[in-house]
Scaffold this motif. Structure first.
Motif: not given
Length: 504
Positions: A273-288
């Motif tokens: 399971x891998x979390x992402x931080x991708x919003x309408x405003x942009x792709x901000x980050x990811x569980x690296x």
């Protein structure tokens, strides 16, 4: 897909990993170089001319000349883009807008999406997500199967014919390059359908026949799809249908309430399971790092970051700090400038830094009270307006209220639970519940989507409590006094459980 394709993709990912390590090792220089490039590209736009972009030579000067903006501040400029004006906020033409909820003044907010943002933010972010996944799971055979994305839909821009509006997932899918379309399922026609019941049936039919190795999307909708596939197939778990399944890429809401459900769907320690931080405003980050629960902040993806310290959040003119000034375990409101023409834009998210070598964050909440367990983005303004309208329609007088989530479990769907105290109770309590739900749907498009035919959210559960209940709770907490308020919305059940068990 054939193993040789999987091998070729992995070789490409190895090369991209060098670039990721570059911004991890040189974060401040990366961000300063990116800001200069953004200012150069936007200097000839109307916004750039208005704010003197050609004369800005430092990040300090940028923060002095350009105001921090909320969506409400920014909307007059976005509205001009919606209506077809170009060179307003960004130098290239804008023909796509991502839609989300959370604005005070309208049911939805519309975020411009440029071709540069698609290429250098969203798609680059997606490629780096896969790169980091392969770095964590080098034995992966992800590309020997297909990717299944559970996304939204698009619709024509009502202001002009050559433009589209949609959920960010739909905007991304509609513009995917050919190689990525080849690697995914279902068909693009099915993926972008807007009627959920017909869509979920088609999704299940098409995808059950594919060798699906990974799934991406908001957990809320993924649960509904997987439940439907199991129901139609008669299988016990998803691995009986997709034996090579290995990863769920998730984001938008906390995954915690869904963990047990996915363990039931996918009963194998080989599933990641891998979390992402991708919003309408942009792709901000990811569980690296899959052994951690924080997110690597993307620093060379077309987004320049600033941060508002928590004690400045309510200031009319908040002071911001830059990446090199943040402190560990301090909370900050996220401010972004992007290659879609958002400038010093307050996203509304609150983050906390868990690491500065490299820069990693956790999303700790919103700058406003909210419920977003299911992707509904219900903010305090929505709740207060809806409850006021319901009171007016039922001749009720409100005293106090709070609300929180009812989590998904293996037997039940989710929902919202309200505790409401009245000075004058509604004449018809059942009607009040129906009206509150109706007004919430009218005010918030994401809530409306989740409530569609009870697919993701059930009708609100409301406790009509006796007069003095909230006074009793505040006294119990030692918070009697004018400066203490009942929290209207919470993303957890803590307040609900306390009041229901200790004050009734």
């Amino acid at each position: 897909m054939i193993p040789v394709f999987n091998f070729a993709i992995k070789q490409f990912m190895n090369q991209r990993m060098k670039n990721i390590r570059g911004f991890m090792e040189h974060p401040v220089e990366t961000q300063e170089r990116l800001l200069k490039n953004l200012l150069l590209q936007a200097s000839s736009t109307e916004w750039g001319r208005t704010h003197g972009y050609k004369d800005i030579i430092s990040k300090e000067q940028f923060s002095q000349q350009v105001p921090v903006s909320t969506y409400e501040n920014f909307y007059p400029w976005i509205e001009r883009c919606l209506k077809g004006e170009q060179q307003v906020l960004w130098h290239s033409d804008i023909h796509w807008f991502s839609k989300s909820s959370g604005t005070t003044n309208a049911k939805s907010k519309f975020i411009p999406v440029s071709k540069e943002s698609l290429k250098d933010c969203h798609y680059k972010g997606g490629k780096d997500l896969l790169t980091l996944y392969f770095d964590n799971v080098p034995q992966s055979k992800l590309f020997q199967g297909k990717s299944l994305a559970v996304g939204g839909s698009c619709s024509p821009n009502p202001y002009r014919s050559n433009s589209q509006i949609g959920d960010v997932s739909a905007v991304i899918m509609a513009n995917l390059p050919t190689w990525a379309q080849y690697a995914r399922t279902p068909s693009i026609q099915t993926a972008l359908m807007n009627e959920w019941e017909a869509k979920i049936d088609r999704l299940a039919e098409e995808c059950s026949k594919e060798n699906v190795s990974n799934l991406s999307g908001v957990p809320t909708w993924a649960v509904l799809l997987l439940e439907y596939i199991l129901e139609k197939s008669g299988k016990e778990n998803i691995l009986e249908i997709w034996p090579n399944f290995e990863c769920f890429f998730h984001g938008a809401v906390s995954f915690h309430p869904y963990k047990s459900i996915f363990k039931k769907f996918l009963p194998s320690d080989q599933v990641h399971y891998m979390e992402t931080y991708n919003a309408s405003e942009g792709f901000f980050g990811v569980q690296d790092d899959l052994s951690r629960d924080d997110l690597l902040l993307y620093l060379d993806h077309g987004i320049y970051y600033e941060f508002i310290p928590i004690d400045q959040i309510d200031s009319e003119f908040p002071k911001t700090i830059t990446l090199d000034q943040v402190q560990l375990n301090e909370s900050y409101a996220l401010v972004i400038s992007t290659n879609s023409g958002l400038w010093r834009y307050n996203v509304g998210d609150v983050v906390r830094f868990t690491s500065v070598v490299p820069y990693r964050i956790k999303i700790t909440g919103r700058t406003k009270h909210y419920i977003n367990v299911f992707g509904e983005e219900l903010v305090i303004e929505n709740a207060e307006m809806a409850i006021a309208k319901a009171c007016e329609q039922t001749n009720a007088v409100l005293a106090n209220f709070t609300a929180g989530p009812i989590y998904f479990n293996n037997e039940n769907k989710g929902g919202h639970e309200w505790i409401i105290e009245f000075e004058t109770e509604p004449a018809d309590k059942n009607q009040f519940v129906i009206l509150l739900d109706q007004f919430l749907k009218e005010l918030n498009s994401d809530y409306e989507a989740k409530r569609y035919k009870d697919m993701a959210l059930l009708l609100p559960t409301i406790h009509f409590v006796p007069e003095g209940t909230f006074y009793k709770w505040l006294k119990l907490k030692g918070k009697l006094g004018g400066q203490h308020k009942v929290p209207r919305l919470s993303n957890t059940r803590d307040y609900l459980e306390e009041i229901l068990t200790k004050c009734l």
